[in-house]
Write an enzyme that holds these catalytic residues in place. Structure first.
Site, PDB file in Angstrom:
ATOM      1  N   HIS A   9     -45.666 -17.632  25.135  1.00 27.56           N
ATOM      2  CA  HIS A   9     -44.270 -18.028  24.873  1.00 27.56           C
ATOM      3  C   HIS A   9     -44.207 -19.249  23.952  1.00 27.56           C
ATOM      4  O   HIS A   9     -45.204 -19.957  23.728  1.00 27.56           O
ATOM      5  CB  HIS A   9     -43.584 -18.369  26.208  1.00 27.56           C
ATOM      6  CG  HIS A   9     -44.261 -19.499  26.907  1.00 27.56           C
ATOM      7  ND1 HIS A   9     -44.069 -20.830  26.584  1.00 27.56           N
ATOM      8  CD2 HIS A   9     -45.198 -19.490  27.875  1.00 27.56           C
ATOM      9  CE1 HIS A   9     -44.831 -21.582  27.328  1.00 27.56           C
ATOM     10  NE2 HIS A   9     -45.543 -20.803  28.110  1.00 27.56           N
ATOM     11  N   GLU A  82     -47.490 -16.969  34.813  1.00 24.17           N
ATOM     12  CA  GLU A  82     -48.561 -17.974  34.754  1.00 24.17           C
ATOM     13  C   GLU A  82     -49.164 -18.174  36.146  1.00 24.17           C
ATOM     14  O   GLU A  82     -48.537 -17.829  37.170  1.00 24.17           O
ATOM     15  CB  GLU A  82     -47.993 -19.286  34.211  1.00 24.17           C
ATOM     16  CG  GLU A  82     -48.995 -20.417  34.070  1.00 24.17           C
ATOM     17  CD  GLU A  82     -50.171 -20.094  33.167  1.00 24.17           C
ATOM     18  OE1 GLU A  82     -50.421 -20.856  32.235  1.00 24.17           O
ATOM     19  OE2 GLU A  82     -50.841 -19.063  33.383  1.00 24.17           O
TER      20      GLU A  82
END
Ligand code: 3PG
Length: 215
Positions: A9, A82
């Site tokens: 990202h 994550e």
């Protein structure tokens, strides 16, 4: 041969502040938004057909921008999140006590079942990332998927594809909006299965990008 593209990202407020995110979230910075538009143009040129993204806010926003440019739908996949960094989430990386540093070291030095309290181990992260990747094999022939995920998650996936341990991800810099490519090949002569074609390419970005520790 199936080509799968991996994108971390765009830069977030806490990336820039060196604050641990894990499965907590902070918004993209203006720079992160610009990075996302730049990687989106690269994705369009690559002929991306599917976008599969971690459902956290920073990846969701990055995926929305890529989808806007590529004209694709997005599938949100929690297994691409994550690493859960447990009790250290939201903490500034320079504020950790010696004991807390010890927890973080356990994650990256191969300690069996090493984890931050209330967090995930690297093996657990590796298992769910590979499960999410394996789902791409069910896509229609000719698909070209792009996964939007995170620094440690993607580093762990690429490291383990290379035959390195999950915690080797620290040796691979996957900067914000970098793009990596892994291929699934059938080759009795070469390695059959997943192979790494490129890792951490940022040539589409017009300014230096952070990695997760702002190196
Ligand atoms: O800060 C973290 O939790 C990671 O090291 C980086 O996470 P990110 O790739 O989601 O920014």
């Amino acid at each position: 041969m199936l080509q799968v593209y991996l994108v971390r990202h765009g830069e977030t407020q806490w990336n820039a502040e060196r604050r641990i995110q894990g499965q907590s979230d902070s918004p993209l910075t203006d720079k992160g938004e610009k990075q996302a538009w730049q990687v989106a143009e690269r994705a369009k040129a690559l002929g991306i057909t599917h976008i599969i993204s971690s459902d956290l806010g920073r990846t969701r926003r990055t995926a929305e921008i890529i989808a806007d440019v590529c004209g694709c739908d997005i599938v949100f996949e929690p297994r691409l999140r994550e690493l859960d960094m447990g009790v250290l989430e939201r903490r500034h990386i320079d504020s950790l006590t010696e004991e807390e540093e010890g927890w973080r070291r356990q994650l990256v030095n191969g300690t069996d079942d090493g984890r931050i309290p209330d967090g995930e181990s690297m093996q657990e992260l590796s298992d769910r990332m590979h499960a999410a990747l394996a789902a791409c094999l069910q896509l229609p022939e000719g698909s070209r998927p792009l996964l939007v995920s995170h620094g440690m998650a993607l580093g762990c996936l690429v490291s383990t594809i290379l035959g390195l341990p999950a915690y080797a991800e620290r040796r691979l810099r996957l900067r914000n909006c970098s793009i990596s490519r892994i291929d699934y090949q059938h080759s009795p002569w070469l390695a059959s299965g997943w192979v790494v074609e490129t890792a951490g390419d940022v040539s589409h970005l017009d300014a230096p990008a952070l990695d997760e520790l702002q190196r």
